[in-house]
Write a protein that holds these residues in place. Sequence first.
Motif, PDB file in Angstrom:
ATOM      1  N   VAL A 115       0.846  -1.193   0.000  1.00 64.69           N
ATOM      2  CA  VAL A 115       0.000   0.000   0.000  1.00 64.69           C
ATOM      3  C   VAL A 115       0.881   1.244   0.000  1.00 64.69           C
ATOM      4  O   VAL A 115       2.061   1.170   0.330  1.00 64.69           O
ATOM      5  N   CYS A 116       0.335   2.386  -0.366  1.00 66.26           N
ATOM      6  CA  CYS A 116       1.101   3.632  -0.380  1.00 66.26           C
ATOM      7  C   CYS A 116       1.605   3.919   1.037  1.00 66.26           C
ATOM      8  O   CYS A 116       0.803   4.033   1.970  1.00 66.26           O
ATOM      9  N   PRO A 117       2.937   3.990   1.226  1.00 62.15           N
ATOM     10  CA  PRO A 117       3.471   4.152   2.582  1.00 62.15           C
ATOM     11  C   PRO A 117       3.005   5.454   3.242  1.00 62.15           C
ATOM     12  O   PRO A 117       2.739   5.489   4.439  1.00 62.15           O
ATOM     13  N   LYS A 118       2.877   6.497   2.439  1.00 58.27           N
ATOM     14  CA  LYS A 118       2.486   7.796   2.982  1.00 58.27           C
ATOM     15  C   LYS A 118       1.036   7.767   3.479  1.00 58.27           C
ATOM     16  O   LYS A 118       0.751   8.152   4.601  1.00 58.27           O
ATOM     17  N   CYS A 119       0.144   7.281   2.621  1.00 65.00           N
ATOM     18  CA  CYS A 119      -1.284   7.246   2.991  1.00 65.00           C
ATOM     19  C   CYS A 119      -1.541   6.270   4.129  1.00 65.00           C
ATOM     20  O   CYS A 119      -2.391   6.518   4.987  1.00 65.00           O
ATOM     21  N   SER A 120      -0.811   5.143   4.122  1.00 65.53           N
ATOM     22  CA  SER A 120      -1.116   4.121   5.117  1.00 65.53           C
ATOM     23  C   SER A 120      -0.521   4.458   6.480  1.00 65.53           C
ATOM     24  O   SER A 120      -0.820   3.797   7.473  1.00 65.53           O
ATOM     25  N   ALA A 121       0.316   5.509   6.530  1.00 64.12           N
ATOM     26  CA  ALA A 121       0.903   5.910   7.813  1.00 64.12           C
ATOM     27  C   ALA A 121      -0.184   6.342   8.794  1.00 64.12           C
ATOM     28  O   ALA A 121      -0.050   6.197  10.005  1.00 64.12           O
ATOM     29  N   GLN A 122      -1.300   6.865   8.283  1.00 67.73           N
ATOM     30  CA  GLN A 122      -2.391   7.338   9.157  1.00 67.73           C
ATOM     31  C   GLN A 122      -3.415   6.230   9.459  1.00 67.73           C
ATOM     32  O   GLN A 122      -4.466   6.484  10.027  1.00 67.73           O
ATOM     33  N   GLN A 123      -3.080   4.973   9.074  1.00 68.11           N
ATOM     34  CA  GLN A 123      -4.035   3.869   9.216  1.00 68.11           C
ATOM     35  C   GLN A 123      -4.417   3.603  10.672  1.00 68.11           C
ATOM     36  O   GLN A 123      -3.550   3.451  11.525  1.00 68.11           O
ATOM     37  N   LYS A 124      -5.719   3.544  10.931  1.00 72.11           N
ATOM     38  CA  LYS A 124      -6.202   3.081  12.244  1.00 72.11           C
ATOM     39  C   LYS A 124      -6.796   1.693  12.060  1.00 72.11           C
ATOM     40  O   LYS A 124      -7.266   1.343  10.980  1.00 72.11           O
ATOM     41  N   ALA A 125      -6.809   0.918  13.137  1.00 74.99           N
ATOM     42  CA  ALA A 125      -7.211  -0.497  13.027  1.00 74.99           C
ATOM     43  C   ALA A 125      -8.661  -0.670  12.602  1.00 74.99           C
ATOM     44  O   ALA A 125      -9.004  -1.606  11.904  1.00 74.99           O
ATOM     45  N   ASP A 126      -9.527   0.252  13.029  1.00 70.79           N
ATOM     46  CA  ASP A 126     -10.955   0.026  12.761  1.00 70.79           C
ATOM     47  C   ASP A 126     -11.476   0.814  11.553  1.00 70.79           C
ATOM     48  O   ASP A 126     -12.649   1.128  11.465  1.00 70.79           O
ATOM     49  N   GLU A 127     -10.591   1.120  10.618  1.00 69.15           N
ATOM     50  CA  GLU A 127     -10.992   1.841   9.403  1.00 69.15           C
ATOM     51  C   GLU A 127     -10.684   0.997   8.169  1.00 69.15           C
ATOM     52  O   GLU A 127      -9.810   0.147   8.203  1.00 69.15           O
ATOM     53  N   GLY A 164      -4.581   4.153   1.249  1.00 71.18           N
ATOM     54  CA  GLY A 164      -3.445   3.974   0.340  1.00 71.18           C
ATOM     55  C   GLY A 164      -3.489   2.727  -0.511  1.00 71.18           C
ATOM     56  O   GLY A 164      -2.452   2.219  -0.938  1.00 71.18           O
ATOM     57  N   VAL A 165      -4.710   2.208  -0.791  1.00 69.11           N
ATOM     58  CA  VAL A 165      -4.832   1.055  -1.695  1.00 69.11           C
ATOM     59  C   VAL A 165      -4.358   1.502  -3.086  1.00 69.11           C
ATOM     60  O   VAL A 165      -4.704   2.591  -3.549  1.00 69.11           O
ATOM     61  N   LEU A 166      -3.540   0.675  -3.722  1.00 69.10           N
ATOM     62  CA  LEU A 166      -2.946   1.066  -5.003  1.00 69.10           C
ATOM     63  C   LEU A 166      -3.738   0.532  -6.183  1.00 69.10           C
ATOM     64  O   LEU A 166      -4.486  -0.438  -6.064  1.00 69.10           O
ATOM     65  N   GLU A 167      -3.558   1.180  -7.329  1.00 72.10           N
ATOM     66  CA  GLU A 167      -4.172   0.686  -8.565  1.00 72.10           C
ATOM     67  C   GLU A 167      -3.086   0.471  -9.605  1.00 72.10           C
ATOM     68  O   GLU A 167      -2.082   1.178  -9.633  1.00 72.10           O
ATOM     69  N   VAL A 168      -3.314  -0.494 -10.477  1.00 71.54           N
ATOM     70  CA  VAL A 168      -2.343  -0.827 -11.520  1.00 71.54           C
ATOM     71  C   VAL A 168      -2.622   0.045 -12.745  1.00 71.54           C
ATOM     72  O   VAL A 168      -3.774   0.246 -13.123  1.00 71.54           O
ATOM     73  N   ILE A 169      -1.551   0.555 -13.335  1.00 72.11           N
ATOM     74  CA  ILE A 169      -1.685   1.405 -14.528  1.00 72.11           C
ATOM     75  C   ILE A 169      -1.304   0.595 -15.761  1.00 72.11           C
ATOM     76  O   ILE A 169      -0.396  -0.231 -15.707  1.00 72.11           O
ATOM     77  N   ASN A 170      -2.003   0.803 -16.836  1.00 71.71           N
ATOM     78  CA  ASN A 170      -1.725   0.077 -18.078  1.00 71.71           C
ATOM     79  C   ASN A 170      -1.549   1.075 -19.219  1.00 71.71           C
ATOM     80  O   ASN A 170      -2.487   1.781 -19.592  1.00 71.71           O
ATOM     81  N   ASN A 171      -0.336   1.129 -19.767  1.00 70.66           N
ATOM     82  CA  ASN A 171      -0.046   2.127 -20.815  1.00 70.66           C
ATOM     83  C   ASN A 171      -0.150   1.578 -22.224  1.00 70.66           C
ATOM     84  O   ASN A 171       0.144   2.265 -23.188  1.00 70.66           O
ATOM     85  N   LYS A 172      -0.551   0.300 -22.339  1.00 74.64           N
ATOM     86  CA  LYS A 172      -0.577  -0.319 -23.668  1.00 74.64           C
ATOM     87  C   LYS A 172      -1.695   0.262 -24.530  1.00 74.64           C
ATOM     88  O   LYS A 172      -2.736   0.663 -24.024  1.00 74.64           O
ATOM     89  N   VAL A 173      -1.466   0.255 -25.835  1.00 70.36           N
ATOM     90  CA  VAL A 173      -2.533   0.602 -26.765  1.00 70.36           C
ATOM     91  C   VAL A 173      -3.323  -0.681 -27.004  1.00 70.36           C
ATOM     92  O   VAL A 173      -2.744  -1.717 -27.334  1.00 70.36           O
ATOM     93  N   ILE A 174      -4.631  -0.641 -26.777  1.00 72.29           N
ATOM     94  CA  ILE A 174      -5.442  -1.858 -26.875  1.00 72.29           C
ATOM     95  C   ILE A 174      -6.658  -1.593 -27.760  1.00 72.29           C
ATOM     96  O   ILE A 174      -7.362  -0.590 -27.569  1.00 72.29           O
ATOM     97  N   GLY A 175      -6.880  -2.488 -28.725  1.00 71.26           N
ATOM     98  CA  GLY A 175      -7.999  -2.330 -29.657  1.00 71.26           C
ATOM     99  C   GLY A 175      -9.175  -3.208 -29.297  1.00 71.26           C
ATOM    100  O   GLY A 175      -9.131  -3.971 -28.326  1.00 71.26           O
TER     101      GLY A 175
END
Length: 379
Positions: free
Chosen positions: A7-19, A23-34
């Motif tokens: 997870v994103c280290p910066k965003c997850s630094a504020q993580q509390k147990a009951d939330e 900082g969940v990440l998403e995958v990026i795709n740069n391919k050209v797709i038809g």
Amino acid sequence: MTATLMVCPKCSAQQKADEPLHGVLEVINNKVIGKDFDVFDFLPVEKEFFPAIPVGNTPLWESPKLRNFLGLKNLYIKDEGTEPTGSFKDRASYLVAAFAKKHGIKEITLASTGNAGSSMCGVGAAADLKITLFLPKTAPQAKMCQALQYGARLILVDGNYDNAYDLSMEFSKKSGSMSRNTAFNPLTIEGKKTVSLEIFKQLGGRSPDVVFVPVGDGVIISGVYKGFRDLKEKGLISKVPVIYCAQSNKSDAINRAFVKGHFENIPTNTIADSICVDIPRNGYLALKNMKDHAGRTVTVSDEEILMAQHELSKMSGLFTEPAGATAYAGLKKALEKNELDKNACIVVLTTGSGLKDAATALKGVTPPQKPIKSLNELV
Ligand SMILES: *Cc1c(COP(=O)(O)O)cnc(C)c1O
């Protein structure tokens, strides 16, 4: 790969147990797709690393009987009960296993309400990975049995899914194994998006107008969004469908937060065990997707889920587990409230096989009272 890189280290630094997770990440795709893409073109691991187990390509049902019954001409059911381990979770496990193969990772740990676990154990068996699974002791027997059959290490937790989740995180850190915990591992969302790509193909290269998704942690719904967002980004569709977040009124954290604007931690106990979640791990991302794309909420009772399960079975021949039936119950409720255009192209996602939890399904039907020896005993 260590668990802390997920997870994103910066965003997850504020993580509390009951939330929900920050900082969940998403995958990026740069391919050209038809338009004639292969689903693997959209994934971050090359095809050759995927294990030899037939995940995906599930049927899109067109039931005339059900369509007539509901008065919906363009209704489809995307049935994930036919996945190798019987649930939608195989889509995530498949990509996680491929990633592990590519990067020489041999051990995977996870917590689950049941399906993610049995799925990772099955796909892991095909991929020759060592799986350690933490399940709440109340998980349905079929799901525990699957894990054991697939040869995984099964650890039962004297507590709920949230307790199992915490123990599994501790264990993956200690053992150095990769965590497949839902949302925490971004590949779970990425793998699940393949359902939208398949629906697009099965509809002949277009997106539906409306999709009903049963929601617990909010990973499937985020995956469904990600798939349609990717298609839009590649210029293959013009608009992300209206997606309904279908939840049980005994486990509706995301739907409540959609209305209230914040998450509350309220104990849950729906009969739909796969979507029984106190803290939806992917709550923030699911909400963001719903807000960005005019998502809608629908909440149903356990009684409505059991009735919907039986009705769908009778009307179409498709027997789905209570969580899957929640999507169909949501469709029924939206129809009752006149929220749907009867000509719209609607897809209901049934996420798991009814055989996953026969004990609960039996509550929705009337079993024969006693065995007979002669037909005279019939009333
Ligand atoms: C996991 C699961 C869901 C819900 O998915 P989330 O990502 O937790 O929202 C729905 N139905 C079934 C059968 C599942 O196994």
